[in-house]
Design a protein around this motif. Structure first.
Motif, mmCIF file in Angstrom:
data_model
loop_
_atom_site.group_PDB
_atom_site.id
_atom_site.type_symbol
_atom_site.label_atom_id
_atom_site.label_comp_id
_atom_site.label_asym_id
_atom_site.label_seq_id
_atom_site.Cartn_x
_atom_site.Cartn_y
_atom_site.Cartn_z
ATOM 1 N N ILE A 91 47.466 59.685 29.763
ATOM 2 C CA ILE A 91 47.027 59.923 31.170
ATOM 3 C C ILE A 91 46.581 59.077 31.941
ATOM 4 N N PRO A 92 47.015 59.055 32.956
ATOM 5 C CA PRO A 92 45.746 57.580 33.803
ATOM 6 C C PRO A 92 44.343 58.328 34.080
ATOM 7 N N ARG A 93 43.912 57.274 34.401
ATOM 8 C CA ARG A 93 42.377 57.414 34.413
ATOM 9 C C ARG A 93 41.281 56.404 35.656
ATOM 10 N N CYS A 94 40.718 57.209 36.556
ATOM 11 C CA CYS A 94 39.913 56.633 37.565
ATOM 12 C C CYS A 94 39.052 57.421 37.501
ATOM 13 N N ASN A 95 38.020 56.313 37.924
ATOM 14 C CA ASN A 95 36.275 55.793 37.105
ATOM 15 C C ASN A 95 36.367 55.920 38.700
ATOM 16 N N THR A 96 36.969 55.731 40.218
ATOM 17 C CA THR A 96 36.377 55.888 41.660
ATOM 18 C C THR A 96 35.432 57.750 42.067
ATOM 19 N N HIS B 152 45.003 69.862 43.187
ATOM 20 C CA HIS B 152 45.081 69.515 42.117
ATOM 21 C C HIS B 152 45.520 69.985 40.338
ATOM 22 N N ARG B 153 45.382 69.391 39.201
ATOM 23 C CA ARG B 153 45.852 70.142 38.302
ATOM 24 C C ARG B 153 45.423 69.416 37.076
ATOM 25 N N ALA B 154 45.780 69.921 35.733
ATOM 26 C CA ALA B 154 45.905 69.779 34.353
ATOM 27 C C ALA B 154 47.323 69.017 33.309
ATOM 28 N N VAL B 155 46.291 68.557 32.923
ATOM 29 C CA VAL B 155 48.589 67.889 32.124
ATOM 30 C C VAL B 155 47.524 67.489 30.756
ATOM 31 N N THR B 156 48.614 67.796 30.261
ATOM 32 C CA THR B 156 47.755 67.869 28.653
ATOM 33 C C THR B 156 48.239 66.884 27.809
ATOM 34 N N ASN B 157 48.055 66.871 26.650
ATOM 35 C CA ASN B 157 48.470 65.635 25.820
ATOM 36 C C ASN B 157 48.842 65.948 24.233
ATOM 37 N N PRO C 276 45.708 73.521 23.808
ATOM 38 C CA PRO C 276 46.618 73.141 22.340
ATOM 39 C C PRO C 276 47.018 71.880 22.735
ATOM 40 N N PRO C 277 47.635 71.180 21.523
ATOM 41 C CA PRO C 277 47.848 69.742 21.686
ATOM 42 C C PRO C 277 49.526 70.037 21.956
ATOM 43 N N CYS C 278 49.590 69.153 22.592
ATOM 44 C CA CYS C 278 51.431 69.639 23.626
ATOM 45 C C CYS C 278 52.634 69.060 22.543
ATOM 46 N N PRO C 279 53.683 69.486 21.938
ATOM 47 C CA PRO C 279 54.445 68.596 21.209
ATOM 48 C C PRO C 279 55.591 67.697 21.983
ATOM 49 N N ASP C 280 55.727 68.044 23.861
ATOM 50 C CA ASP C 280 55.554 66.738 24.428
ATOM 51 C C ASP C 280 55.359 67.376 26.174
ATOM 52 N N PRO C 281 54.462 66.295 26.024
ATOM 53 C CA PRO C 281 53.485 67.218 27.610
ATOM 54 C C PRO C 281 54.242 66.107 28.433
ATOM 55 N N SER C 282 55.340 65.613 28.687
ATOM 56 C CA SER C 282 55.779 65.155 29.531
ATOM 57 C C SER C 282 56.780 66.114 30.301
ATOM 58 N N LEU C 283 56.793 67.787 29.302
ATOM 59 C CA LEU C 283 58.136 68.806 29.903
ATOM 60 C C LEU C 283 57.276 69.530 31.011
ATOM 61 N N GLU D 170 58.086 82.566 35.888
ATOM 62 C CA GLU D 170 58.493 81.388 35.873
ATOM 63 C C GLU D 170 59.864 80.856 35.139
ATOM 64 N N ASN D 171 60.337 79.526 35.960
ATOM 65 C CA ASN D 171 61.147 78.396 35.420
ATOM 66 C C ASN D 171 60.628 77.494 33.960
ATOM 67 N N VAL D 172 59.246 77.460 34.110
ATOM 68 C CA VAL D 172 58.580 76.568 33.082
ATOM 69 C C VAL D 172 57.262 77.113 32.762
ATOM 70 N N HIS D 173 56.453 77.740 31.402
ATOM 71 C CA HIS D 173 55.395 77.811 31.030
ATOM 72 C C HIS D 173 54.965 76.585 30.869
ATOM 73 N N LEU D 174 53.639 77.501 31.393
ATOM 74 C CA LEU D 174 52.178 76.127 31.805
ATOM 75 C C LEU D 174 51.965 76.660 30.168
ATOM 76 N N TRP D 175 51.114 74.963 30.049
ATOM 77 C CA TRP D 175 51.076 75.172 28.188
ATOM 78 C C TRP D 175 49.203 75.349 27.673
ATOM 79 N N ARG D 176 48.700 76.684 28.422
ATOM 80 C CA ARG D 176 47.942 76.742 28.252
ATOM 81 C C ARG D 176 46.917 78.145 28.367
ATOM 82 N N ASP D 177 46.256 78.723 27.962
ATOM 83 C CA ASP D 177 45.522 80.263 27.453
ATOM 84 C C ASP D 177 44.598 80.469 28.326
ATOM 85 N N ASN D 178 44.287 81.328 28.858
ATOM 86 C CA ASN D 178 43.156 81.157 29.804
ATOM 87 C C ASN D 178 42.574 83.125 29.664
ATOM 88 N N LEU D 179 41.092 82.848 29.586
ATOM 89 C CA LEU D 179 40.395 83.752 29.820
ATOM 90 C C LEU D 179 40.063 83.560 30.634
#
Length: 326
Positions: free
Chosen positions: A17-22, A256-261, A186-193, A107-116
């Protein structure tokens, strides 16, 4: 329920995950003293340049934040039978747990999240439909929602002063409603997907986000995605579409968006401050320069939400039906 990511994820993968502290960090305690004008201008500048900023010394008790985030994590760790009463694909259900997005079946690709997500206003009515487990959920989250709303109103007041709108501008119907959205990645098997949350701008007035201790939030700036550094006991604040419209584009929403790890689970909590459904939104006349025209037509907030939902939050198109063209 079988769709819940937290019920079936298995193997780890790799992702950096790229980081930025600016991104600007605002010390809100200074706004209580003689530095109030400077802090208001600092928040205004951050809202114009980055459209995101972080706040520290914000007044929300640290132990309350910790308890709240822990109770959210406890909720997602509950066995399926304890969450089934909250799980729903019905978009009209005010309190619901679901996976990926409201467009799951198409949707073509499911997002890797559960939402409440559930409303927080009026609190005395909303609390009755919140999850009953963990048993301390309602008590802790009710207290948290009150403090988060206070913080949001403080920031809106400073923004109002910075814009020259005067005290109390964002009170009453403009900030009447509130909604809590808790994402669990949750931890994602392949965050690039896949992503945790796809690119979007928030449809509301202001968002107060606690992003936890792990990287994942990214903001699009100057043609590239940058990661927002998670700071201890800080909140991320971002500008919603309604602030962009009211300010006649002097403030703008940030994509903005959220990536997984692949290493650890991540839980975040976004507190959305919204206008009431029947609140009329339009550019404030005092913010329209003499050499320009209003950029948007008046509309009720519920009309904006319907359009936003139909376009699945598409950041390029969701403002178009409300734009005025010279």
């Amino acid at each position: 329920m079988e769709k819940l990511v937290s019920s079936w994820f298995t193997r780890p993968g790799n992702h950096v995950i790229p980081r930025c502290n600016t991104i600007l960090v605002v010390d809100l305690s200074k706004a209580l003293a003689h530095d109030r004008i400077a802090i208001a201008q600092q928040i205004l500048k951050a809202s114009q340049e980055f459209r995101f900023f972080q706040v520290v010394n914000h007044g929300v008790p640290e132990n309350l934040v910790t308890d709240t985030m822990n109770v959210f994590k406890e909720f997602f760790e509950l066995p399926a039978e304890d969450k089934v009463s909250v799980y729903s694909n019905n978009l009209k259900r005010p309190c619901r747990l679901y996976t990926s997005s409201s467009n799951y079946d198409h949707e073509n690709v499911h997002l890797w999240r559960d939402n409440l997500r559930h409303p927080c206003h009026p609190l005395e009515d909303c609390i009755k439909i919140w999850p009953q487990k963990p048993t301390r959920y309602r008590e802790i989250v009710a207290t948290y929602s009150i403090e988060a709303k206070k913080l949001g109103l403080r920031i809106l007041e400073l923004l109002s002063e910075g814009l020259g709108l005067g005290s109390g501008f964002f009170g009453d119907k403009l900030s009447e409603s509130s909604l809590l959205s808790v994402n669990h990645y949750p931890p994602c098997p392949d965050p690039s997907l896949t992503l945790g949350v796809s690119r979007h701008c928030d449809p509301n007035l202001l968002t107060i986000l606690h992003q936890g201790d792990e990287y994942g939030l990214q903001v699009f700036k100057d043609g590239e995605w940058i990661g927002v550094e998670p700071l201890h006991n800080a909140f991320v604040v971002n500008i919603g579409h309604q602030l962009q419209i009211i300010s006649n584009n002097k403030l703008k929403s940030a994509e903005h968006r959220a990536v997984t790890n692949s290493r650890v689970a991540r839980t975040t909590a976004a507190f959305f401050i919204n206008p009431s459904d029947d609140c009329v939104i339009e550019p404030d006349k005092s913010l329209i320069d003499t050499n320009e025209s209003p950029a948007y037509r008046p509309f009720q907030f519920k009309e904006f939400l319907l359009n936003y939902s139909s376009l699945m939050g598409n950041p390029e198109k969701c403002l178009e039906p409300f734009e005025l063209h010279a």
